[in-house]
Design a protein around this motif. Sequence first.
Motif, PDB file in Angstrom:
ATOM      1  N   GLY A 151     -14.591  -3.002 105.410  1.00  0.00           N
ATOM      2  CA  GLY A 151     -14.339  -2.818 106.829  1.00  0.00           C
ATOM      3  C   GLY A 151     -15.558  -2.195 107.482  1.00  0.00           C
ATOM      4  O   GLY A 151     -16.672  -2.314 106.972  1.00  0.00           O
ATOM      5  N   PRO A 152     -15.358  -1.498 108.593  1.00  0.00           N
ATOM      6  CA  PRO A 152     -16.502  -0.929 109.307  1.00  0.00           C
ATOM      7  C   PRO A 152     -17.223   0.185 108.548  1.00  0.00           C
ATOM      8  O   PRO A 152     -18.406   0.408 108.748  1.00  0.00           O
ATOM      9  CB  PRO A 152     -15.904  -0.401 110.607  1.00  0.00           C
ATOM     10  CG  PRO A 152     -14.437  -0.349 110.399  1.00  0.00           C
ATOM     11  CD  PRO A 152     -14.098  -1.303 109.303  1.00  0.00           C
ATOM     12  N   VAL A 153     -16.510   0.872 107.661  1.00  0.00           N
ATOM     13  CA  VAL A 153     -17.127   1.965 106.897  1.00  0.00           C
ATOM     14  C   VAL A 153     -16.907   1.705 105.411  1.00  0.00           C
ATOM     15  O   VAL A 153     -15.801   1.357 104.987  1.00  0.00           O
ATOM     16  CB  VAL A 153     -16.530   3.332 107.288  1.00  0.00           C
ATOM     17  CG1 VAL A 153     -17.122   4.449 106.436  1.00  0.00           C
ATOM     18  CG2 VAL A 153     -16.748   3.605 108.760  1.00  0.00           C
ATOM     19  N   GLY A 154     -17.960   1.862 104.638  1.00  0.00           N
ATOM     20  CA  GLY A 154     -17.862   1.698 103.192  1.00  0.00           C
ATOM     21  C   GLY A 154     -17.850   3.040 102.492  1.00  0.00           C
ATOM     22  O   GLY A 154     -18.038   4.090 103.115  1.00  0.00           O
ATOM     23  N   ARG A 155     -17.620   2.990 101.188  1.00  0.00           N
ATOM     24  CA  ARG A 155     -17.623   4.197 100.363  1.00  0.00           C
ATOM     25  C   ARG A 155     -18.643   4.037  99.252  1.00  0.00           C
ATOM     26  O   ARG A 155     -18.572   3.087  98.463  1.00  0.00           O
ATOM     27  CB  ARG A 155     -16.245   4.425  99.731  1.00  0.00           C
ATOM     28  CG  ARG A 155     -15.111   4.658 100.707  1.00  0.00           C
ATOM     29  CD  ARG A 155     -15.136   6.001 101.351  1.00  0.00           C
ATOM     30  NE  ARG A 155     -14.864   7.043 100.371  1.00  0.00           N
ATOM     31  CZ  ARG A 155     -15.165   8.309 100.542  1.00  0.00           C
ATOM     32  NH1 ARG A 155     -15.752   8.715 101.627  1.00  0.00           N
ATOM     33  NH2 ARG A 155     -14.898   9.190  99.621  1.00  0.00           N
TER      34      ARG A 155
END
Length: 190
Positions: A151-155
């Motif tokens: 999504g818009p933010v990864g880990r």
Amino acid sequence: MSSDFAAARLNMVESQIRTADVTDLPLQDALRVVPRENLVPAGKGYLAYADAEVEYAPGRALMRPRDIGKLLQIIKPRAGEKALAIAAPYAAVVLETMGLAVTRLDGDDLAAVPGGEYDVIVCEGGVPKAPGAWTAALALHGRLGVVERQGPVGRATLYVRAEDGVGARAVFDSTPSLLAGFPVEAGFAF
């Protein structure tokens, strides 16, 4: 101009890397000397030390300095280890500067890993999930640092091979561009 880049490099380490809790001294030393400006297209050197991704080839970018510093720190690279840098030209040079033997993978098929067991694997682009070939290429106690992003933010995720298999843990948020050839599968989420 080289003294301008040297000053920008030092400023990058002091204001973007160290302030992000990157405390590994050999890593900081390498980041202070590796010329990021040499890894970007001609005329784009001024972007090399900005707090942003910098495209080095179509669809490929160097990670933000803060993020690659943190990612390299979590995999704990040490001199003498064998490393694989996947779409990671800057990380490759940093690891070589730290005394690691580095194999570079930056072609069309990034999921196909060259033979060998690696102590350290790092990728500067985002992928929805680390391919099984990457974790399978880890030596015993080997570490993989990659940003998994759907999504818009990864880990940023650390994978470690132990005697009984491979474990993973998310470490910090990051937003690198997704690598071509690693599509996010559409799905429904709550």
